[in-house]
Write a protein that holds these residues in place. Structure first.
Motif: not given
Length: 179
Positions: A158, A163, A165, A170-172
């Motif tokens: 985290y 966000y 990764q 990458a993630y939101f």
């Protein structure tokens, strides 16, 4: 005389609000060796060991309860209600709603992992919270109790503000971004 009438009306208003709030907040009650949830008898509850944990949760030596219902396969000896102190705000609508942390957070027992009152498919022995709604076990990454598709648990972290990764992506808020 007017001051007394004003004080009397103010007292009545405060008493009515207090009564309404008390009635609303009342959930579990132990009375004469029996346990009740909102005036309904909990047949299997052990009054001597019963503890109201707040946010609708309670436990005794034999069971864990959510809103008066037994949570199946939850070990009361290892069950802990974690209060993070920060309530999550949902931004998927025009009106901002606030959800209580007990219903929106992760918790685990010896054999299961839960997000709120929903059991998730995670291994308790390797499960850990990462923050911001993210968590992972040895093989799976979760965001708010849902699997994050395509995320590599071994390298996932985290990074803040919704966000996260892993090595490649990458993630939101649990959704892959970019590309």
């Amino acid at each position: 005389m007017k001051k007394i009438a004003f004080l009397h009306k103010t007292f009545l208003l405060v008493a009515m609000i207090g009564f309404a709030m008390t009635g609303y907040a009342q959930q579990y009650e132990v009375d004469r060796g029996k346990v009740y949830f909102e005036n309904e008898l909990l047949m299997y509850a052990d009054a001597r060991s019963f503890k109201d944990l707040g946010y609708g949760y309670a436990k005794d030596h034999y069971n864990v309860y959510l809103n008066g219902q037994v949570l199946e396969n939850v070990d009361p000896s290892t069950f802990r209600l974690k209060h993070s102190g920060s309530w999550r705000h949902r931004e998927d609508s025009q009106v901002e709603t606030v959800e209580p942390p007990a219903r929106r957070g992760y918790f685990k027992t010896t054999f299961n992992v839960y997000y709120g009152d929903k059991k998730i498919d995670a291994m308790p022995s390797t499960f850990k919270e990462l923050g911001g709604g993210y968590a992972k076990d040895a093989f799976t990454v979760f965001y708010c109790g849902e699997k994050v598709e395509g995320a590599m648990a071994s390298t996932f972290k985290y990074t803040g503000e919704g966000y996260g990764q892993d090595t490649f992506d990458a993630y939101f808020r649990g959704k892959k971004i970019g590309k």
